[in-house]
Motif scaffolding. Structure first.
Motif, PDB file in Angstrom:
ATOM      1  N   VAL A 114      58.841  54.082 126.877  1.00 23.03           N
ATOM      2  CA  VAL A 114      59.838  55.143 127.013  1.00 23.03           C
ATOM      3  C   VAL A 114      60.779  55.120 125.815  1.00 23.03           C
ATOM      4  O   VAL A 114      61.098  56.163 125.218  1.00 23.03           O
ATOM      5  CB  VAL A 114      60.623  54.990 128.327  1.00 23.03           C
ATOM      6  N   SER A 115      61.194  53.906 125.440  1.00 20.26           N
ATOM      7  CA  SER A 115      62.072  53.794 124.274  1.00 20.26           C
ATOM      8  C   SER A 115      61.401  54.368 123.048  1.00 20.26           C
ATOM      9  O   SER A 115      62.032  55.069 122.241  1.00 20.26           O
ATOM     10  CB  SER A 115      62.409  52.329 124.019  1.00 20.26           C
ATOM     11  N   LEU A 116      60.121  54.068 122.914  1.00 14.90           N
ATOM     12  CA  LEU A 116      59.374  54.562 121.750  1.00 14.90           C
ATOM     13  C   LEU A 116      59.354  56.081 121.730  1.00 14.90           C
ATOM     14  O   LEU A 116      59.624  56.712 120.696  1.00 14.90           O
ATOM     15  CB  LEU A 116      57.953  54.004 121.802  1.00 14.90           C
ATOM     16  N   ALA A 157      61.219  50.352 117.641  1.00 17.05           N
ATOM     17  CA  ALA A 157      60.507  50.761 118.848  1.00 17.05           C
ATOM     18  C   ALA A 157      59.003  50.637 118.649  1.00 17.05           C
ATOM     19  O   ALA A 157      58.283  50.128 119.521  1.00 17.05           O
ATOM     20  CB  ALA A 157      60.891  52.188 119.214  1.00 17.05           C
ATOM     21  N   VAL A 158      58.514  51.090 117.496  1.00 15.34           N
ATOM     22  CA  VAL A 158      57.067  51.045 117.255  1.00 15.34           C
ATOM     23  C   VAL A 158      56.578  49.601 117.264  1.00 15.34           C
ATOM     24  O   VAL A 158      55.624  49.243 117.966  1.00 15.34           O
ATOM     25  CB  VAL A 158      56.729  51.721 115.905  1.00 15.34           C
ATOM     26  N   ILE A 183      60.992  58.424 118.874  1.00 15.59           N
ATOM     27  CA  ILE A 183      60.245  59.409 118.093  1.00 15.59           C
ATOM     28  C   ILE A 183      60.820  60.800 118.299  1.00 15.59           C
ATOM     29  O   ILE A 183      60.956  61.595 117.361  1.00 15.59           O
ATOM     30  CB  ILE A 183      58.747  59.345 118.457  1.00 15.59           C
ATOM     31  N   PHE A 184      61.213  61.071 119.552  1.00  9.77           N
ATOM     32  CA  PHE A 184      61.839  62.362 119.831  1.00  9.77           C
ATOM     33  C   PHE A 184      63.101  62.538 119.004  1.00  9.77           C
ATOM     34  O   PHE A 184      63.322  63.582 118.379  1.00  9.77           O
ATOM     35  CB  PHE A 184      62.161  62.459 121.322  1.00  9.77           C
ATOM     36  N   LEU A 185      63.919  61.481 118.972  1.00  8.38           N
ATOM     37  CA  LEU A 185      65.166  61.567 118.212  1.00  8.38           C
ATOM     38  C   LEU A 185      64.877  61.804 116.743  1.00  8.38           C
ATOM     39  O   LEU A 185      65.488  62.641 116.090  1.00  8.38           O
ATOM     40  CB  LEU A 185      65.969  60.281 118.378  1.00  8.38           C
ATOM     41  N   ALA A 201      66.740  54.913 125.191  1.00  8.86           N
ATOM     42  CA  ALA A 201      66.053  54.036 124.262  1.00  8.86           C
ATOM     43  C   ALA A 201      66.774  52.710 124.162  1.00  8.86           C
ATOM     44  O   ALA A 201      66.170  51.644 124.139  1.00  8.86           O
ATOM     45  CB  ALA A 201      65.969  54.691 122.882  1.00  8.86           C
ATOM     46  N   ALA A 202      68.103  52.772 124.134  1.00 11.08           N
ATOM     47  CA  ALA A 202      68.836  51.555 123.882  1.00 11.08           C
ATOM     48  C   ALA A 202      69.010  50.702 125.123  1.00 11.08           C
ATOM     49  O   ALA A 202      69.059  49.484 125.042  1.00 11.08           O
ATOM     50  CB  ALA A 202      70.199  51.894 123.294  1.00 11.08           C
ATOM     51  N   LEU A 203      69.105  51.353 126.289  1.00 13.67           N
ATOM     52  CA  LEU A 203      69.494  50.572 127.464  1.00 13.67           C
ATOM     53  C   LEU A 203      68.335  50.176 128.371  1.00 13.67           C
ATOM     54  O   LEU A 203      68.423  49.187 129.086  1.00 13.67           O
ATOM     55  CB  LEU A 203      70.530  51.335 128.280  1.00 13.67           C
TER      56      LEU A 203
END
Lengths: 178, 102, 637
Positions: free
Chosen positions: C49-51, C100-101, C55-57, C17-19
């Protein structure tokens, strides 16, 4: 024959040879430095270098003496002569000599000699503890191609670059109208 | 004849003569010749140390050989400079080459 | 820990998410800049993908017991140890998800808004840069890493505000934003240094623990807290540094939505929340923040009442809402601030994106013009904007209502009632200016339907060209998603609160949930709406606000309370007049004089010495050798 041999001691002969070589060296050096005609200088240089080659023989290395003759007398002096021939017969118009300058130069030369002489006489020279006596040319060649091969390559490179540089410098001047 | 200082004094004298020549000559080629004298003095020193002091008598010879190589390179460059300078100044008199005069 | 890099889904997701956005940024800048479509596709793919990761996290750590920290050694100097890594706790997870959203929706929306722009690929590169900086900042485990990415966020914001760099005002606005936030950041950095030297650690968890009080004196904590708050003031446009934000509206509208409403400016508030326990060690500092938040909120609300530029209205309202959040946090209600931050991100992004549709259609920023040319014809954005404005005003079923109530509850818990009244006044003003705008578009005085074809609202939507329909829907979908978020987010009040402050226990000050407060607040908001209706909405309304009737007041508001003038004067008189004058004098007289003196001395001595320099090679050599020989003689004898 026998009487002559006994008359002239071998070491005496060697000493006479040494004296001759030294005289040759300094006579050549003086001729190389003093006369104002440049061709004489070159001839003096040749004589002097030959004398130095003789000194090398006395220092135990006929091989280096030969190389001295080959490189210095055979190559460097000849190329100087070529340079003189390439630059018009200006050597004929001998530049005048100015006394103050000569005096000054002699003074500096004397000071330097004094300094060197002082250092030489004051230093306690110590030979190495263990000394090998291998003077053979074979070993020399072996060393050149093993331990000193990097230096050898470097010298070759320096020579190459020097020759290229010489060509470039003189060629550049030729293209330049002056 | 068989002592180190003899040779060293010969070399020193040769070197001083070279210095004298470099300073006193007015032609560039003359100076070059004097420089060759100085280089030879250095070679004699190397050979003398090699003969009387060095642990391995090969090393000094190799040094002398290298000095000869350097001398050849130096002579080539110096001569080409002299030739170029001659084309430019119509002279090889060092006292005319004073373009850097302050 | 490194061996389980790919086996640990949490770490993998956080890293992804971050990179990923950074990789995207590099890819676009280096390889795909000439291909706008490809660049946009890469960027959107990365951000989605980050989103998903975010959300997964969030969902997998819903029942998080204690913070997860991944750290690699970064700086070790003596007993100072600063790791680089990820800190996942409730707050950072929420923030990560918000960022992310919003990033995702804005990037999708930009497909339509920026279509055909020559800088399309560059735009997406900057968007990715921004997303990277913002996300990594959200999950930073130390204040130093936080600061680094904080500055990167500032850089990305500068690039995006000045995106139309060929436009003078845009590049000026970019510079202004950059420089003004820099003032705050200097204070921030000084504060961090203070903490570092006195506490020896910038780890967020450590800073939030009780150890701080043991190792730093109260005065020192207050000082460093106020300095650090300087960063908040800069980034979130709080009182002394608030004027950059309205100017920052020069950027493309989606950028305004992304940066200047939902995420970047919220970074300041987020930082406040991040080290909230640290701040709360100092009551004096908290009171200062409360005052600053209040002043900001009221000032910005008044400014919003007079401007005619749609984006400016939302910009001012952003400033005022940020002030509101700071008030909430400073009042001690941690959850209320965060909750308002979350809901605000949703409805403010929605407001900007809706405005973007209007601006895109009518090519004007003036909402009276929009109304005149038939702004209400654009059904989807109009409805969405009304919903968002209602949320902004804090009307009951919407998300803004819940978060505002939470903050009001926090304010009511304070001893001094001034803050509560200021908050209520702010709520009233907010409702008034939001609906002033809405009614102006909805019920214009006269509609010029046949205006120039190109600009006609209906005409444009329907016969303006088929490709426009597609673009319109690309832009409309994010609006609908955001609107539904705005509608439902309020009902997640309790679960969010349990998630965020569950283990904080009952320390939160919201025992002050008085029933009367609820009615008063809603009543005030409704009366604001009503006033707006009277002046702008009803048939035959004058469409002149009460503020505009009082000449000096409207001038004061329109000129932003002369804050910019003050800065300009200050610059002119103090900086240019005194300081730089002194520096100039110093330059001319002392430094230039000195240099000139040295020059003259050099030239003179050169002239004198040039007699020695005959150009004669041999003399030079001679001197050289003579000196050498003499030196040698001296040393040997």
């Amino acid at each position: 024959m026998n009487s002559v041999q006994s008359l002239i001691q071998p070491h005496l002969l060697a000493q006479a040879g040494f004296a001759a070589v030294v005289v040759l060296t300094f006579a050549g050096a003086l001729i190389a430095v003093f006369p104002r005609n440049i061709l004489y200088n070159i001839l003096g240089l040749i004589v002097c270098l030959t004398g130095v080659a003789g000194l090398f023989v006395y220092l135990g290395s006929p091989f280096i003496a030969l190389m001295q003759l080959l490189i210095y007398v055979g190559a460097i002096c000849i190329s100087i002569i070529f340079a003189i021939m390439l630059s018009r017969p200006l050597h004929l118009s001998v530049p005048k000599r100015r006394l103050p300058k000569v005096g000054l130069a002699a003074g500096v030369g004397a000071v330097v000699f004094l300094m060197l002489a002082g250092i030489i006489s004051r230093t306690p020279w110590q030979p190495a503890v263990s000394r090998s006596s291998d003077w053979s040319v074979t070993t020399l060649g072996h060393y050149l191609l093993t331990r000193y091969d990097l230096v050898f390559e470097a010298i070759s490179l320096v020579l190459l670059v020097a020759i290229l540089g010489a060509i470039v410098i003189s060629g550049y001047a030729r293209r330049r109208p002056s | 004849m068989n002592s180190l200082t003899t040779y060293l004094f010969i070399a020193a004298l040769l070197f001083s003569l070279g210095i004298f020549g470099v300073f006193q000559r007015r032609s560039l080629i003359g100076m070059l010749i004097a420089i060759e004298l100085m280089l030879n003095a250095a070679s004699i020193n190397f050979m003398a140390f090699n003969r009387f002091l060095a642990p391995d008598p090969i090393v000094g010879q190799i040094y002398t050989l290298f000095i000869m190589g350097i001398a050849a390179a130096e002579a080539a460059i110096a001569l080409s400079i002299i030739v170029a300078l001659f084309r430019r100044l119509r002279s090889i008199n060092i006292e005319r080459a004073q373009e850097l005069r302050g | 820990m490194t061996s389980s890099w790919f086996q640990d889904p949490t770490l993998l997701a956080a890293a992804l998410a971050a990179l990923l956005p950074f990789v995207t940024f590099a890819l676009i800048m280096i390889f795909t800049r000439p291909y706008p479509k490809l660049s946009a596709a890469i960027s959107i793919a990365a951000v989605s993908v980050s989103l998903v990761c975010a959300i997964f996290l969030l969902s997998s750590h819903w029942h998080l017991e204690k913070p997860i920290q991944y750290a690699a050694k970064w700086i070790i100097s003596g007993d100072i140890y600063i790791p680089f890594g990820f800190l996942l706790d409730q707050l950072s997870l929420v923030m990560l998800t918000i960022v992310a959203v919003i990033s995702f929706l804005v990037q999708v929306y930009s497909l339509g808004y920026m279509a055909g722009d020559p800088g399309f690929a560059r735009y997406y590169a900057f968007q990715s840069l921004f997303a990277w900086a913002m996300m990594t900042m959200s999950i930073a485990p130390t204040m130093l890493q936080f600061y680094v990415f904080w500055e990167l966020v500032g850089l990305a914001s500068y690039l995006l505000i000045g995106f139309y760099y060929e436009k003078f005002s845009a590049s000026e606005a970019g510079k202004k934003a950059f420089v003004m936030t820099r003032f705050g950041d200097i204070a921030f950095f000084l504060g961090l240094l203070l903490v570092l030297f006195n506490f020896g650690n910038l780890n967020i968890l450590d800073m939030n623990s009780v150890d701080v009080t043991a190792r730093m004196s109260p005065a020192l904590i207050t000082l460093s807290a106020i300095l650090i708050f300087g960063g908040v003031a800069g980034k979130s446009a709080q009182f002394p540094l608030l004027t950059w934000l309205p100017d920052a509206m020069e950027g493309p509208t989606p950028v305004s939505a992304l940066l200047h409403s939902a995420t970047m400016v919220a970074a300041g508030v987020y930082m406040f929340a991040r080290i909230f326990p640290f701040f709360s060690h100092s009551a004096a500092a908290m009171n200062t923040f409360l005052a600053i938040g209040t002043i900001t909120m009221l000032l910005a609300s008044t400014m919003a009442m007079v401007t005619r530029d749609i984006k400016q209205v939302w910009a001012y309202s952003t400033v005022s809402q940020l002030g509101f959040m700071v008030m909430g946090l400073a009042a001690g209600s941690y959850f209320a601030g965060i909750f308002h931050l979350t809901t605000h991100a949703g409805f403010k992004a929605l407001l900007f994106l809706c405005s973007g549709v209007f601006i895109h259609e009518f090519e004007t920023n003036d909402f009276f013009e929009m109304g005149k040319y038939g702004g209400r014809g654009l059904k989807v954005p109009m409805v969405c904007m009304t919903v968002a404005a209602a949320a902004l005003s804090g009307l009951p079923p919407l998300s803004g209502f819940f978060s505002k109530e939470a903050i009001m509850g926090g304010l009511a818990g304070l001893h001094n009632p001034v803050w509560l009244w200021a908050g209520l006044l702010g709520a009233f003003l907010t409702a008034y200016y939001s609906f002033r705008l809405i009614f102006s578009i909805l019920f214009p005085r006269k509609i010029e339907k046949t205006h120039q074809g190109e600009h006609g609202g209906h005409g444009h939507g329907h016969d303006g060209g088929h490709h426009h329909v597609g673009i319109y829907w690309v832009m409309a979908w994010p609006l609908i998603i955001l609107a539904s978020i705005t509608l439902v987010l309020g009902f997640f009040h309790t679960p969010l609160e349990n998630f965020l402050v569950g283990h904080h226990g009952g320390a939160e000050a919201h025992g002050g949930h008085h029933a009367w407060l609820l009615y008063v607040a809603v009543g005030l908001a409704l009366s604001g709406v009503g006033l707006a209706w009277l002046e702008f909405g009803r048939k035959g309304a004058s469409q002149v606000g009460f503020v505009e009737k009082i000449e000096p007041m409207s001038r004061l508001f329109a000129n932003r309370w002369y804050i910019d003038h003050f800065y300009r004067r200050f610059l002119d008189y103090f900086i240019y007049g005194i300081v730089s004058n002194l520096f100039t004098r110093n330059d001319r007289r002392v430094i230039d004089g000195g240099i000139d003196g040295i020059c003259r001395a050099t030239v003179g001595s050169g002239w004198a010495l040039s007699f020695l320099q005959s150009g004669m090679l041999q003399y030079n050599l001679m001197v050289m050798f003579a000196v050498l020989a003499l030196v040698a003689l001296y040393f040997f004898f």
